[in-house]
Design a protein around this motif. Structure first.
Motif, PDB file in Angstrom:
ATOM      1  N   GLN A  42      58.003  74.448  27.295  1.00 36.78           N
ATOM      2  CA  GLN A  42      59.447  74.650  27.257  1.00 36.78           C
ATOM      3  C   GLN A  42      59.844  76.122  27.326  1.00 36.78           C
ATOM      4  OE1 GLN A  42      60.720  72.163  23.767  1.00 36.78           O
ATOM      5  NE2 GLN A  42      61.701  71.016  25.410  1.00 36.78           N
TER       6      GLN A  42
ATOM      7  N   THR B 191      60.233  75.152  16.207  1.00 33.00           N
ATOM      8  CA  THR B 191      60.132  76.186  17.238  1.00 33.00           C
ATOM      9  C   THR B 191      60.629  77.521  16.708  1.00 33.00           C
ATOM     10  OG1 THR B 191      60.458  74.515  18.962  1.00 33.00           O
ATOM     11  CG2 THR B 191      60.814  76.805  19.584  1.00 33.00           C
TER      12      THR B 191
ATOM     13  N   PRO C 226      56.380  76.739  21.668  1.00 32.96           N
ATOM     14  CA  PRO C 226      57.112  76.224  22.844  1.00 32.96           C
ATOM     15  C   PRO C 226      56.388  76.510  24.148  1.00 32.96           C
ATOM     16  CG  PRO C 226      58.158  78.217  22.038  1.00 32.96           C
ATOM     17  CD  PRO C 226      57.077  77.886  21.054  1.00 32.96           C
TER      18      PRO C 226
ATOM     19  N   MET D 264      55.915  75.212  15.842  1.00 33.93           N
ATOM     20  CA  MET D 264      55.477  74.576  17.086  1.00 33.93           C
ATOM     21  C   MET D 264      55.618  75.564  18.234  1.00 33.93           C
ATOM     22  SD  MET D 264      56.758  71.050  18.918  1.00 33.93           S
ATOM     23  CE  MET D 264      58.195  71.796  19.622  1.00 33.93           C
TER      24      MET D 264
ATOM     25  N   THR E 291      54.097  73.523  24.723  1.00 28.58           N
ATOM     26  CA  THR E 291      54.843  72.330  25.139  1.00 28.58           C
ATOM     27  C   THR E 291      55.489  72.497  26.509  1.00 28.58           C
ATOM     28  OG1 THR E 291      56.821  73.121  23.978  1.00 28.58           O
ATOM     29  CG2 THR E 291      55.322  71.686  22.749  1.00 28.58           C
TER      30      THR E 291
ATOM     31  N   LEU F 142      62.574  70.582  22.001  1.00 30.45           N
ATOM     32  CA  LEU F 142      61.916  69.699  21.056  1.00 30.45           C
ATOM     33  C   LEU F 142      61.743  70.401  19.713  1.00 30.45           C
ATOM     34  CD1 LEU F 142      59.083  68.278  23.372  1.00 30.45           C
ATOM     35  CD2 LEU F 142      61.241  67.173  22.769  1.00 30.45           C
TER      36      LEU F 142
END
Length: 231
Positions: free
Chosen positions: A59, A11, A54, A52, A57, A6
């Motif tokens: 990920q 990221t 990761p 962001m 999230t 994402l």
């Protein structure tokens, strides 16, 4: 479903600011060129992009980042998602098997006759045809018009009953309902006015008033007394 990262650039911004990963590792993980990552690190690119995390999230894991920081040749791997969202199917014309394509004109004729409220685009979606073919069948200009027989597309297997009902309901939305033809039942409010009131039983009308009876008897008695006096 393909597991994809994402917001790759956001990221990459976070990884540059918060890890000791090499530009090549970040570029490989985020799908960028190493020079793009270097430009991010130098402040020449992605200045208005907020990084962001990761890890937040889900990920990437801290262990995976630590392993890559120790080994420059290690390639970061995306974590398996906890929830898999199915990929949306690409919208396109409905595929009709070759064995059923000869039945399409019959289905179009059935739809044109039984559901005139349907638009050409809706008919095209249901049976996978074109507007020109629909116009030819509607105007009886199709090359095989003399041999066409209206047939339900659901019965032919060209469309599902759910899809047909959905398109019919969508086409009927906002249209005035057709007035029923022929004799119909009148509303209850009108029938109540037309029906005469039921007659009261004779017993109710024949209820005797005691005062009236005694008054009549007194009048008769006085008349008899007057006749006796005259004699």
């Amino acid at each position: 479903m393909a597991n994809t990262l994402l917001m790759p650039k956001a990221t990459a911004v976070w990884l540059v600011d918060n890890t000791a990963l090499s530009f090549e590792q970040i570029a490989q993980f985020c799908g960028l060129h190493p020079l793009e990552v270097k430009a991010i690190a130098d402040g020449e690119s992605a200045q208005g992009i907020k990084g962001m995390d990761p890890i937040m999230t889900g990920q990437l894991t801290r262990d995976e980042i630590a392993r890559a920081e120790k080994d420059p040749n290690h390639r970061l791997k995306l974590s398996d998602p906890k929830v898999r969202v199915p990929e949306s199917k690409r919208k396109g014309p409905r595929y009709t098997p070759l064995s059923k394509r000869q039945d399409r004109p019959n289905a179009i004729l059935w739809l044109v006759r039984n559901h005139p409220e349907l638009k050409d685009a809706q008919i095209a979606r249901l049976v996978g045809t074109t507007k020109s073919t629909i116009d030819q069948i509607r105007d009886r200009k199709h090359w095989n018009s003399a041999n066409l027989q209206p047939m339900d597309p659901v019965t032919l297997g060209l469309a599902s009953q759910i899809d047909l009902d959905m398109e019919v309901n969508r086409a009927s939305r906002g249209r005035e309902q057709a007035q029923p033809a022929g004799d119909t039942l009148l509303p209850a409010a009108l029938t109540e006015r037309l029906v005469p009131a039921p007659e009261k039983p004779k017993d109710e009308d024949a209820e005797l008033d005691a005062n009236a009876v005694f008054a009549k008897l007194s009048a008769l008695k006085s008349k008899d007394e007057d006749k006796d006096d005259e004699e």
